[in-house]
Design a protein around this motif. Structure first.
Motif, short mmCIF file in Angstrom:
data_model
loop_
_atom_site.label_atom_id
_atom_site.label_comp_id
_atom_site.label_asym_id
_atom_site.label_seq_id
_atom_site.Cartn_x
_atom_site.Cartn_y
_atom_site.Cartn_z
N LEU A 12 0.77 -1.23 0.07
CA LEU A 12 -0.20 -0.08 0.01
C LEU A 12 0.74 1.39 -0.09
CD1 LEU A 12 -2.56 -0.99 2.78
CD2 LEU A 12 -2.87 -0.93 0.21
N VAL A 13 2.03 1.28 0.30
CA VAL A 13 2.84 2.56 0.63
C VAL A 13 4.04 2.77 -0.41
CG1 VAL A 13 2.62 2.41 3.47
CG2 VAL A 13 4.45 1.08 2.37
N ASP A 14 4.47 4.05 -0.53
CA ASP A 14 5.51 4.13 -1.45
C ASP A 14 6.88 3.92 -0.82
OD1 ASP A 14 3.85 5.29 -3.44
OD2 ASP A 14 4.00 7.37 -2.44
N PHE A 15 7.04 3.68 0.62
CA PHE A 15 8.29 3.44 1.18
C PHE A 15 8.02 2.06 1.82
CE2 PHE A 15 8.11 7.92 0.68
CZ PHE A 15 9.42 8.27 -0.26
N THR A 39 4.60 10.41 4.57
CA THR A 39 3.97 10.51 3.36
C THR A 39 2.83 9.48 3.22
OG1 THR A 39 5.86 9.56 2.26
CG2 THR A 39 5.73 11.91 2.50
N ASP A 40 3.27 8.42 3.87
CA ASP A 40 2.25 6.94 3.58
C ASP A 40 1.18 6.85 4.59
OD1 ASP A 40 3.91 6.14 1.38
OD2 ASP A 40 5.13 5.01 2.60
N VAL A 44 -2.30 4.39 4.46
CA VAL A 44 -2.49 3.33 5.56
C VAL A 44 -3.82 3.57 6.05
CG1 VAL A 44 -1.97 2.04 7.69
CG2 VAL A 44 -0.16 2.86 5.64
N ILE A 45 -4.12 4.69 6.70
CA ILE A 45 -5.42 5.11 7.31
C ILE A 45 -6.58 5.20 6.19
CG2 ILE A 45 -6.85 6.57 8.43
CD1 ILE A 45 -4.10 7.57 9.65
N GLY A 46 -6.63 5.50 4.90
CA GLY A 46 -7.51 5.53 3.83
C GLY A 46 -8.63 6.70 4.15
N LYS A 47 -9.74 6.75 3.29
CA LYS A 47 -10.78 7.60 3.42
C LYS A 47 -11.40 7.13 4.39
CE LYS A 47 -10.80 9.29 -1.16
NZ LYS A 47 -11.72 9.67 -2.45
N PHE A 71 -4.41 -5.59 19.63
CA PHE A 71 -4.96 -4.01 19.24
C PHE A 71 -3.78 -3.68 18.06
CE2 PHE A 71 -6.40 -4.18 23.63
CZ PHE A 71 -7.70 -3.70 23.73
N LEU A 72 -4.09 -2.88 17.31
CA LEU A 72 -3.22 -2.37 16.43
C LEU A 72 -3.41 -0.81 16.46
CD1 LEU A 72 -1.58 -2.72 13.93
CD2 LEU A 72 -3.45 -2.83 12.43
N GLU A 73 -2.19 -0.41 16.61
CA GLU A 73 -1.94 1.25 16.63
C GLU A 73 -1.22 1.54 15.37
OE1 GLU A 73 -0.09 2.11 20.10
OE2 GLU A 73 -1.88 1.75 21.35
N ILE A 74 -1.64 2.87 14.63
CA ILE A 74 -1.26 3.02 13.63
C ILE A 74 -0.45 4.46 13.77
CG2 ILE A 74 -1.14 3.87 11.18
CD1 ILE A 74 -3.68 1.75 11.13
N GLY A 75 0.88 4.72 13.58
CA GLY A 75 1.53 6.07 13.57
C GLY A 75 2.32 6.25 12.79
N GLU A 76 3.16 7.43 12.75
CA GLU A 76 4.18 7.87 11.91
C GLU A 76 5.48 7.65 12.60
OE1 GLU A 76 4.20 12.47 11.68
OE2 GLU A 76 2.07 11.31 10.95
#
Length: 76
Positions: A12-15, A39-40, A44-47, A71-76
């Protein structure tokens, strides 16, 4: 589980080389912290969070056989 998350997110990502998953485990739960390039994060989150919700659904279903809450946490 870590490999599953990476397998889902990397296309899904560019990097893809910057995708990292950390596992934090205690007595009652397992938390996976997903880190991607700034930038990705939107990809990952999407609309309206649809992609993140779909990723969480797959991860929770795959981990349902374990006795701990996942649990799944998404961060940068």
């Amino acid at each position: 589980m870590k490999e599953l998350i990476e397998t889902i997110v990397k296309p899904l990502v560019d990097f893809p080389e910057e995708v990292q998953v950390e596992t934090i485990e205690d007595d009652t739960r397992i938390t996976y912290h997903l880190t991607v390039n700034k930038t990705d994060i939107g990809k990952v989150i999407g609309k309206q969070g649809r992609v993140a919700k779909a990723i969480r659904t797959v991860v929770y279903a795959a981990g349902s056989s374990q006795q701990k809450k996942i649990f799944l946490e998404i961060g940068e």
